[in-house]
Motif scaffolding. Structure first.
Motif, PDB file in Angstrom:
ATOM      1  N   THR A  36     -10.896   9.226  23.032  1.00 35.00           N
ATOM      2  CA  THR A  36      -9.529   9.663  22.751  1.00 35.00           C
ATOM      3  C   THR A  36      -8.992  10.603  23.813  1.00 35.00           C
ATOM      4  O   THR A  36      -7.826  10.974  23.774  1.00 35.00           O
ATOM      5  CB  THR A  36      -9.463  10.369  21.387  1.00 35.00           C
ATOM      6  N   GLY A  37      -9.821  11.011  24.763  1.00 37.80           N
ATOM      7  CA  GLY A  37      -9.376  11.898  25.821  1.00 37.80           C
ATOM      8  C   GLY A  37      -9.289  13.350  25.392  1.00 37.80           C
ATOM      9  O   GLY A  37      -8.668  14.155  26.062  1.00 37.80           O
ATOM     10  N   GLN A  38      -9.883  13.704  24.263  1.00 35.94           N
ATOM     11  CA  GLN A  38      -9.842  15.079  23.765  1.00 35.94           C
ATOM     12  C   GLN A  38     -11.080  15.828  24.223  1.00 35.94           C
ATOM     13  O   GLN A  38     -12.129  15.230  24.446  1.00 35.94           O
ATOM     14  CB  GLN A  38      -9.766  15.078  22.241  1.00 35.94           C
ATOM     15  N   PRO A  39     -10.974  17.158  24.358  1.00 32.92           N
ATOM     16  CA  PRO A  39     -12.136  17.938  24.795  1.00 32.92           C
ATOM     17  C   PRO A  39     -13.207  17.990  23.702  1.00 32.92           C
ATOM     18  O   PRO A  39     -12.905  17.925  22.511  1.00 32.92           O
ATOM     19  CB  PRO A  39     -11.550  19.330  25.059  1.00 32.92           C
ATOM     20  N   SER A  40     -14.455  18.112  24.116  1.00 32.76           N
ATOM     21  CA  SER A  40     -15.548  18.206  23.159  1.00 32.76           C
ATOM     22  C   SER A  40     -15.636  19.627  22.624  1.00 32.76           C
ATOM     23  O   SER A  40     -15.054  20.558  23.183  1.00 32.76           O
ATOM     24  CB  SER A  40     -16.863  17.817  23.832  1.00 32.76           C
ATOM     25  N   PHE A  41     -16.376  19.814  21.549  1.00 36.84           N
ATOM     26  CA  PHE A  41     -16.535  21.135  20.951  1.00 36.84           C
ATOM     27  C   PHE A  41     -17.256  22.060  21.918  1.00 36.84           C
ATOM     28  O   PHE A  41     -16.957  23.253  21.988  1.00 36.84           O
ATOM     29  CB  PHE A  41     -17.299  21.026  19.628  1.00 36.84           C
TER      30      PHE A  41
END
Length: 105
Positions: A36-41
């Motif tokens: 999704t192109g979101q940063p990881s935790f």
């Protein structure tokens, strides 16, 4: 001071969680964050740690008079906002894990 926030038990819990739920180990599956192109935790935590360290450094510099009070307040408020966001994300992850663990098999 910042290192105390990321205690050994927290690091161990996060590493066990990442070992348990490793989407890369599943054949044909990509990481949801990558897909999704979101940063990881992990990247969010490292950003929070950086902001906390910056706020601490600015606070120490303000004691010598090198930094105006307004910059100190801005750095501390930014760090607090980031920390609250990381805590909210962590709480959602724990809540989801507990929900999954309660599911009947």
């Amino acid at each position: 001071m910042i290192d105390q926030l990321l205690s050994v038990s927290t690091r161990n819990a996060l590493s066990k969680l990442s070992e348990t739920v490793n989407p890369a180990s599943m054949p044909g599956a990509a990481s949801p964050a990558v897909a999704t192109g979101q940063p990881s935790f992990d990247s969010v935590l490292s950003q929070v740690t950086g902001k906390l360290q910056n706020a601490e450094a600015v606070s120490l510099k303000s004691m010598t008079g090198d930094v105006p009070t307004r910059d100190v307040v801005n750095a501390v408020m930014d760090a607090e906002k980031s920390l609250q966001t990381a805590i909210a994300i962590r709480d959602k992850i724990v809540q989801a894990y507990l929900e999954i663990s309660r599911m009947p098999i």
